[in-house]
Design an enzyme around this catalytic site. Structure first.
Site, PDB file in Angstrom:
ATOM      1  N   LYS A 140      32.550  42.018  52.197  1.00  0.00           N
ATOM      2  CA  LYS A 140      31.684  42.517  51.122  1.00  0.00           C
ATOM      3  C   LYS A 140      32.404  42.197  49.816  1.00  0.00           C
ATOM      4  O   LYS A 140      33.321  42.910  49.403  1.00  0.00           O
ATOM      5  CB  LYS A 140      31.503  44.026  51.288  1.00  0.00           C
ATOM      6  CG  LYS A 140      30.206  44.587  50.704  1.00  0.00           C
ATOM      7  CD  LYS A 140      30.038  44.402  49.226  1.00  0.00           C
ATOM      8  CE  LYS A 140      30.827  45.396  48.409  1.00  0.00           C
ATOM      9  NZ  LYS A 140      30.774  45.112  46.965  1.00  0.00           N
ATOM     10  N   PRO A 141      31.988  41.082  49.163  1.00  0.00           N
ATOM     11  CA  PRO A 141      32.668  40.754  47.898  1.00  0.00           C
ATOM     12  C   PRO A 141      32.230  41.708  46.797  1.00  0.00           C
ATOM     13  O   PRO A 141      31.222  42.412  46.931  1.00  0.00           O
ATOM     14  CB  PRO A 141      32.175  39.330  47.608  1.00  0.00           C
ATOM     15  CG  PRO A 141      30.883  39.186  48.352  1.00  0.00           C
ATOM     16  CD  PRO A 141      30.922  40.133  49.518  1.00  0.00           C
ATOM     17  N   GLU A 143      30.552  42.992  43.418  1.00  0.00           N
ATOM     18  CA  GLU A 143      29.241  42.627  42.866  1.00  0.00           C
ATOM     19  C   GLU A 143      29.354  41.654  41.685  1.00  0.00           C
ATOM     20  O   GLU A 143      28.434  40.899  41.401  1.00  0.00           O
ATOM     21  CB  GLU A 143      28.453  43.880  42.454  1.00  0.00           C
ATOM     22  CG  GLU A 143      29.184  44.899  41.599  1.00  0.00           C
ATOM     23  CD  GLU A 143      29.967  45.920  42.441  1.00  0.00           C
ATOM     24  OE1 GLU A 143      30.497  45.536  43.507  1.00  0.00           O
ATOM     25  OE2 GLU A 143      30.040  47.086  42.012  1.00  0.00           O
ATOM     26  N   SER A 194      40.043  50.089  43.481  1.00  0.00           N
ATOM     27  CA  SER A 194      40.522  51.282  42.782  1.00  0.00           C
ATOM     28  C   SER A 194      40.998  52.354  43.760  1.00  0.00           C
ATOM     29  O   SER A 194      40.512  52.444  44.892  1.00  0.00           O
ATOM     30  CB  SER A 194      39.396  51.856  41.915  1.00  0.00           C
ATOM     31  OG  SER A 194      38.312  52.227  42.738  1.00  0.00           O
ATOM     32  N   GLU A 216      44.813  48.554  49.479  1.00  0.00           N
ATOM     33  CA  GLU A 216      45.693  48.032  48.427  1.00  0.00           C
ATOM     34  C   GLU A 216      45.041  48.461  47.117  1.00  0.00           C
ATOM     35  O   GLU A 216      43.956  47.993  46.789  1.00  0.00           O
ATOM     36  CB  GLU A 216      45.811  46.514  48.569  1.00  0.00           C
ATOM     37  CG  GLU A 216      47.043  45.948  47.905  1.00  0.00           C
ATOM     38  CD  GLU A 216      46.701  45.364  46.566  1.00  0.00           C
ATOM     39  OE1 GLU A 216      46.886  46.107  45.569  1.00  0.00           O
ATOM     40  OE2 GLU A 216      46.263  44.217  46.504  1.00  0.00           O
ATOM     41  N   CYS A 250      46.552  44.034  40.024  1.00  0.00           N
ATOM     42  CA  CYS A 250      47.006  45.321  40.566  1.00  0.00           C
ATOM     43  C   CYS A 250      48.502  45.520  40.339  1.00  0.00           C
ATOM     44  O   CYS A 250      48.967  46.624  40.144  1.00  0.00           O
ATOM     45  CB  CYS A 250      46.690  45.403  42.053  1.00  0.00           C
ATOM     46  SG  CYS A 250      47.303  44.013  42.984  1.00  0.00           S
ATOM     47  N   GLN A 299      34.578  47.003  32.283  1.00  0.00           N
ATOM     48  CA  GLN A 299      36.024  46.850  32.135  1.00  0.00           C
ATOM     49  C   GLN A 299      36.397  46.686  30.663  1.00  0.00           C
ATOM     50  O   GLN A 299      37.363  47.258  30.178  1.00  0.00           O
ATOM     51  CB  GLN A 299      36.518  45.641  32.941  1.00  0.00           C
ATOM     52  CG  GLN A 299      36.421  45.817  34.443  1.00  0.00           C
ATOM     53  CD  GLN A 299      37.330  46.912  34.986  1.00  0.00           C
ATOM     54  OE1 GLN A 299      38.487  47.012  34.610  1.00  0.00           O
ATOM     55  NE2 GLN A 299      36.791  47.744  35.850  1.00  0.00           N
ATOM     56  N   GLU A 349      45.997  53.348  34.760  1.00  0.00           N
ATOM     57  CA  GLU A 349      45.883  51.892  34.876  1.00  0.00           C
ATOM     58  C   GLU A 349      44.870  51.397  33.838  1.00  0.00           C
ATOM     59  O   GLU A 349      43.740  51.878  33.796  1.00  0.00           O
ATOM     60  CB  GLU A 349      45.397  51.552  36.297  1.00  0.00           C
ATOM     61  CG  GLU A 349      45.415  50.078  36.591  1.00  0.00           C
ATOM     62  CD  GLU A 349      45.125  49.769  38.066  1.00  0.00           C
ATOM     63  OE1 GLU A 349      44.176  50.329  38.616  1.00  0.00           O
ATOM     64  OE2 GLU A 349      45.882  48.959  38.645  1.00  0.00           O
TER      65      GLU A 349
HETATM   66  P1  NAI Z   1      36.137  49.335  42.718  1.00  0.00           P
HETATM   67  O1  NAI Z   1      37.219  49.924  43.523  1.00  0.00           O
HETATM   68  O2  NAI Z   1      34.921  50.186  42.437  1.00  0.00           O
HETATM   69  O3  NAI Z   1      35.577  47.989  43.422  1.00  0.00           O
HETATM   70  C1  NAI Z   1      36.307  47.218  44.360  1.00  0.00           C
HETATM   71  C2  NAI Z   1      35.400  46.891  45.558  1.00  0.00           C
HETATM   72  O4  NAI Z   1      34.994  48.115  46.179  1.00  0.00           O
HETATM   73  C3  NAI Z   1      34.096  46.164  45.177  1.00  0.00           C
HETATM   74  O5  NAI Z   1      33.757  45.256  46.211  1.00  0.00           O
HETATM   75  C4  NAI Z   1      33.086  47.308  45.125  1.00  0.00           C
HETATM   76  O6  NAI Z   1      31.742  46.869  45.330  1.00  0.00           O
HETATM   77  C5  NAI Z   1      33.571  48.161  46.292  1.00  0.00           C
HETATM   78  N1  NAI Z   1      33.142  49.570  46.228  1.00  0.00           N
HETATM   79  C6  NAI Z   1      32.889  50.331  45.116  1.00  0.00           C
HETATM   80  N2  NAI Z   1      32.496  51.570  45.484  1.00  0.00           N
HETATM   81  C7  NAI Z   1      32.501  51.606  46.849  1.00  0.00           C
HETATM   82  C8  NAI Z   1      32.183  52.604  47.814  1.00  0.00           C
HETATM   83  N3  NAI Z   1      31.777  53.812  47.460  1.00  0.00           N
HETATM   84  N4  NAI Z   1      32.328  52.294  49.123  1.00  0.00           N
HETATM   85  C9  NAI Z   1      32.746  51.077  49.522  1.00  0.00           C
HETATM   86  N5  NAI Z   1      33.035  50.077  48.644  1.00  0.00           N
HETATM   87  C10 NAI Z   1      32.910  50.333  47.323  1.00  0.00           C
HETATM   88  O7  NAI Z   1      36.763  48.826  41.367  1.00  0.00           O
HETATM   89  P2  NAI Z   1      36.018  48.475  39.988  1.00  0.00           P
HETATM   90  O8  NAI Z   1      34.970  49.505  39.703  1.00  0.00           O
HETATM   91  O9  NAI Z   1      35.611  47.061  40.028  1.00  0.00           O
HETATM   92  O10 NAI Z   1      37.212  48.639  38.946  1.00  0.00           O
HETATM   93  C11 NAI Z   1      37.650  49.947  38.545  1.00  0.00           C
HETATM   94  C12 NAI Z   1      39.145  49.976  38.394  1.00  0.00           C
HETATM   95  O11 NAI Z   1      39.746  49.813  39.669  1.00  0.00           O
HETATM   96  C13 NAI Z   1      39.726  48.853  37.539  1.00  0.00           C
HETATM   97  O12 NAI Z   1      39.676  49.142  36.179  1.00  0.00           O
HETATM   98  C14 NAI Z   1      41.138  48.821  38.056  1.00  0.00           C
HETATM   99  O13 NAI Z   1      41.874  49.856  37.461  1.00  0.00           O
HETATM  100  C15 NAI Z   1      40.976  49.118  39.554  1.00  0.00           C
HETATM  101  N6  NAI Z   1      40.925  47.885  40.367  1.00  0.00           N
HETATM  102  C16 NAI Z   1      42.042  47.544  41.063  1.00  0.00           C
HETATM  103  C17 NAI Z   1      42.078  46.362  41.789  1.00  0.00           C
HETATM  104  C18 NAI Z   1      43.293  45.935  42.544  1.00  0.00           C
HETATM  105  O14 NAI Z   1      43.558  44.738  42.637  1.00  0.00           O
HETATM  106  N7  NAI Z   1      44.020  46.857  43.140  1.00  0.00           N
HETATM  107  C19 NAI Z   1      40.923  45.433  41.825  1.00  0.00           C
HETATM  108  C20 NAI Z   1      39.765  45.928  41.107  1.00  0.00           C
HETATM  109  C21 NAI Z   1      39.809  47.112  40.397  1.00  0.00           C
END
Ligand code: NAI
Ligand code: MG
Length: 450
Positions: A140-141, A143, A194, A216, A250, A299, A349
């Site tokens: 699931k990439p 969005e 996140s 992660e 990250c 973001q 972060e």
């Molecule tokens: P996110 O954690 O919401 O999204 C990452 C993935 O999780 C996406 O594929 C998203 O569709 C999926 N996702 C979101 N809600 C979900 C749920 N309830 N159940 C299952 N999958 C779900 O991160 P987002 O909103 O893109 O970014 C928010 C913050 O998270 C960023 O500002 C950053 O601080 C952190 N982040 C950290 C990353 C890392 O590499 N560790 C990568 C992306 C974001």
């Protein structure tokens, strides 16, 4: 090797449907969602949205960096391909007249929920070891970046993967992502994103079928610069550590701790580097560009809000501190000095091109302050003293510790977090255990006279 750099710019050349059983199909609901080019803030194509039933264009990553990410991803797949015929258990001497051995069996169907910041390499970190262990994958990439994963799916078919081994279901987190984490036929979820969503995934695992879960998550990684460090080298590494990928990383070295004796010099040099980077911020298709836009409006707004909080809390703005202006989600490379541990920019972060510089007196103090975070993903020290390096590498609570460098990863070296930065280790041989169940077999050894 002669490599041709050919960016895809035309939406006609992109796959935009769900990929199941080696076929691109429309979603059952028939719904689509937009993919937005962060350089312009405008929609450039629509993708089929799964629910329950190419990187520069969609993410704004500078083209050369997107190319390096693709090469690094190929190296990861090559590394795990080498493991596929080396999965074996152990023969274990046990008490009694028994013969005992273990089989390392595939965990089963793996749900891979990946983020937008490294859309190609995150796919390979997870799918590579899963396939080497004999599992199947449903990806699931994010969005924001569905197209890279769909392109990789098309390549899987092209090279002859059997139907159903790799599937890609684009969609939003709370629908498509949550459906995977709750699905009773999914045996394992590997997630990068996140900390907030990481917690939801653990809850969903507990509420359903105790899925094996690896996470992660976020970070606020410390980078400690001692007074004996090679100053110019440390300044440059510290700058790249936080600015890489426009700060959307990250393991970003987002807390730069600098020894008081070299503090002013370090800050002045960091300010100059940030200004230099601003002159290389812009069109990600331009090969001279170092920094593109942030991935999306959410973001972008979050980062600008964090910058404002830094100013309000009394940190000194050395450089940047605002949007670039014009179309798209571009933010100026920003440097704050005089940052103290209680400020929001010191704890949360930011995930943007914002460097926070702290001052310290002793290594003990730096280690204690570096550890006083809910996160523990990366950490680094710059020093010429082996004693300092040993003290730091042992005292710090982080999954990866660098000495005199930063951001260096390798397919062979495990990566993951202490504390709220995650669960489990990806990359290297360690990642294989995330995708295996260990089966213990105990057999009776026939006795001569029985
Ligand atoms: P996110 O954690 O919401 O999204 C990452 C993935 O999780 C996406 O594929 C998203 O569709 C999926 N996702 C979101 N809600 C979900 C749920 N309830 N159940 C299952 N999958 C779900 O991160 P987002 O909103 O893109 O970014 C928010 C913050 O998270 C960023 O500002 C950053 O601080 C952190 N982040 C950290 C990353 C890392 O590499 N560790 C990568 C992306 C974001
Ligand atoms: Mg989110």
């Amino acid at each position: 090797m002669d490599i041709k750099l050919e960016p895809v710019r035309d939406p006609k050349d992109l796959h935009t449907q769900i990929f199941i059983n080696n076929e691109f199909v429309d979603s059952v609901s028939g719904r689509h969602f937009p993919t937005i080019n962060p350089v312009t803030g405008k929609t450039f194509c629509d993708v089929s949205e799964g629910d329950k039933s190419i990187v520069t264009l969609e993410m704004g990553k500078p083209f050369l960096q997107a190319f390096y990410e693709t090469m690094w991803s190929a190296a990861i797949l090559r590394y795990y391909a080498g493991f596929a015929d080396k999965v074996g258990g152990k023969t274990i001497p046990v008490d009694g007249d028994h013969f005992c051995y273990t089989r390392h069996e595939p965990v089963g169907v793996c749900g891979h929920i990946i983020p937008w910041n490294y859309p190609v390499s995150m796919f390979t970190w997870k799918v590579g070891p899963a396939l080497a262990c004999g599992c199947t994958a449903v990806v699931k990439p994010a969005e924001q970046t569905p197209l890279a994963a769909l392109h990789l799916a098309a390549l899987c078919k092209e090279v002859g993967f059997p139907p159903g081994v790799v599937n890609v279901v684009p969609g939003y987190g709370p629908t498509a992502g949550a459906a995977l984490t709750a699905h009773p036929d999914v045996d394992k979820v590997a997630f990068t994103g996140s900390t907030e969503v990481g917690k939801l995934i653990l809850q969903a695992s507990g509420a359903t079928n105790i899925k094996r879960t690896s996470l992660e998550l976020g970070g606020k990684s410390p980078n400690v610069i001692m007074d004996d460090a090679d100053l110019d080298m440390a300044v440059r590494f510290a700058h790249e550590a936080v600015m890489e990928n426009a700060g959307q990383c990250c393991m970003a070295g987002s807390r730069t701790f600098v020894h008081e004796k070299i503090y002013d010099q370090f800050v002045a040099k960091s300010r100059e580097l940030a200004k230099e980077r601003l002159s290389m911020t812009g069109d990600p298709f331009d090969l001279k560009t170092k920094q593109g836009p942030q991935v999306d409006e959410d973001q972008y707004k979050k980062i600008l809000e964090m910058i404002e909080s830094g100013k309000k809390d009394g940190a000194k703005l050395e450089s940047g501190g605002a949007a670039v202006g014009g179309d798209g989600y571009f933010i100026q490379p920003t440097v704050f000095s005089g940052v103290t541990d209680n400020m929001r920019i010191a704890k949360e972060e930011i995930f943007g091109p914002v460097q926070q510089i702290f001052k310290f007196k002793t290594l003990d103090e730096a280690i204690e302050r570096a550890n006083s975070s809910q996160y523990g993903l990366g950490a680094a020290i710059f020093t010429k003293s082996i004693e300092n390096a040993m003290m730091f590498t042992q005292g710090i609570r982080a999954g990866t510790v660098w000495v005199n460098l930063y951001l260096i990863l390798s397919p062979q070296a495990p990566f993951g977090g202490f504390k709220m930065s995650g669960l489990g280790r990806e990359l290297g041989e360690y990642s294989m255990s995330l995708y295996q169940e260990v089966k213990t077999v105990i057999m009776k050894i026939p006795q001569k006279n029985s």
